[in-house]
Design an enzyme around this catalytic site. Structure first.
Site: not given
Ligand SMILES: *Cc1c(COP(=O)(O)O)cnc(C)c1O
Length: 429
Positions: A144, A239, A267
């Protein structure tokens, strides 16, 4: 456990907000039941609207590596809030956080702050396309990278040569530029490059596939991927929105010795406020406007409140022994889960790296999960749903889906880990 307040709030929320939530996995669709509405957090714990307390292994899906409402993070935010929350001008805090990230993450020489992981990945791919003049991208099934159109693409079976949209609203032409193969399948990568090598702008990959559970790379997968990118003139994009400052202080790239062209962060970098970033080699980043021609902008990007939270969080995390202690607690937890399940005869696959962990409950003991296809085949979501609710009843808050990673913070004590493991023992035996 009384949950009347959460139930009433959720009933109202579903009238106001699609599905009652502002991000789908919060809705408990994977496990059934009513999501808890949280009111307060401190350290390793959260309290819901009915006053129930939980040991929290979500930690806002990763960002809160120092735990909820760490006094120094709160103070940094409060101090800045009183001075102004956003100016839309450059501020010194952006330099300071940039310096810190460049110092911590090995491959990063220059950085651009954005507001989310989604913005980071979509900007990184635009940059890769701008630099290479190519259009196609390669991603991995089950990875994702946020919800940009070109990334909401699922694989066909086997080696996909034509991406298919994963969501209504994503056009076939957008999806067609995204090639998808299974994670850890280097032969499939080679096959795609044999056919499309000169058209591929970038390969984007999660160094640990942590949005389909917790799947580690096998057999030098990422190093081979990096080599294939270099040999074919494609950008290698790591990522690290989830693994950044969690797989190790310098991210998975430091732990694994990788050297990506572009890194995506999110995050932890915002310490609980909305921050993302894409970053990388100086000559590549200099293509970003206004230094270069690739356009990307943001009204609230790099705003001082978010920079303050990120700075405070990363500074605390970097203090002597802090990261190592969280990592040790994480390992203790993952090993403990494995031991408790094994003793009870419940087949699991557990793993951890740094301050993240994963646990699949399996349909049978011989299942091995190393890709999304294998996760769908071997994981046992129905049993996970039972475990999840058993743990919730006992005051332990796991991610409400087996296909999510778990997160430990600096605030998780020995006592928290022991309480968690005995709750698990109670639940499954
Ligand atoms: C969470 C996540 C994203 C998306 O970040 P948002 O801030 O939710 O947009 C992208 N990539 C990975 C690996 C993630 O875990």
């Amino acid at each position: 456990m009384i949950t009347n307040a959460s139930e009433a709030l959720f009933a109202r929320a579903t009238e106001l907000i699609p599905g009652g939530v502002n991000s789908p996995v919060r809705a408990f669709r994977g496990v059934g039941g009513t999501p808890r509405f949280m009111e307060r957090g401190a350290g390793s714990r959260v309290w819901d609207a009915d006053g129930n307390a939980y040991i929290d292994y979500i930690q806002s899906w990763g960002p809160l590596v120092m735990g909820h409402a760490h006094p120094k993070v709160v103070e940094a935010i409060a101090t800045q809030a009183a001075l102004g929350t956003s100016f839309g001008t450059p501020t010194k805090a952006e330099n300071t956080l940039a310096e810190l990230v460049i110092d911590m993450v090995p491959s990063i020489e220059m950085i651009r702050f954005v507001n989310s992981g989604t913005e980071a990945t979509m900007s990184a791919l635009r940059l890769a396309r701008a630099v290479t003049g190519r259009e196609k991208i390669l991603k991995f099934s089950g990875c994702y990278h946020g919800h940009a159109d070109m990334l909401l693409v699922a694989a066909g079976s086997g080696v996909a040569t034509l991406g298919l949209p994963d969501s209504p609203g994503v056009t076939a032409s957008t999806a067609a530029a995204t090639l998808t193969v299974e994670y850890n399948d280097i032969d499939a990568v080679l096959a795609v490059f044999a056919e499309h090598g000169s058209e591929i702008a970038a390969v984007i990959v999660e160094p640990i596939a942590a949005n389909m559970g917790f799947v580690l790379p096998t057999n030098g997968f990422l190093h081979k991927l990096q080599d294939i990118c270099r040999a074919n003139g494609a950008m290698f994009i790591l990522d690290e929105v989830m693994t950044g400052f969690r797989a190790s202080l310098g991210g998975a790239q430091e732990a694994m010795g990788l050297d990506p062209d572009i890194t995506c962060l999110g995050k932890v970098i915002g310490g609980g406020l909305p921050v993302g970033a894409y970053a990388g080699k100086r000559d590549i980043m200099l293509n970003v406007a206004p230094a270069g021609k690739m356009y990307q902008a943001g009204t609230l990007s790099g705003n001082p409140l978010a920079m303050a939270a990120g700075l405070a969080t990363l500074s605390l995390l970097r203090e002597d022994g802090v990261f190592a202690r969280i990592a040790a607690q994480t390992e203790k937890l993952a090993n403990g889960i494995n031991a408790v399940c094994t003793a009870a005869g419940v087949p699991v696959q557990t793993a951890s790296m740094g301050t993240m962990f994963g646990c699949y409950f399996l349909k049978s003991a011989d299942g091995v999960i190393d890709s999304y296809a294998a996760a769908r085949e071997h994981a046992n979501p129905a049993y996970f749903g039972e475990v999840f609710h058993g743990m919730l009843e006992r005051g332990v808050y796991l991610a409400p889906s087996q296909f999510e990673a778990g997160f430990v913070s600096a605030a998780h004590s020995d006592d928290d880990i022991e309480t968690t493991l005995s709750a698990l023992d109670d639940t499954i035996s």
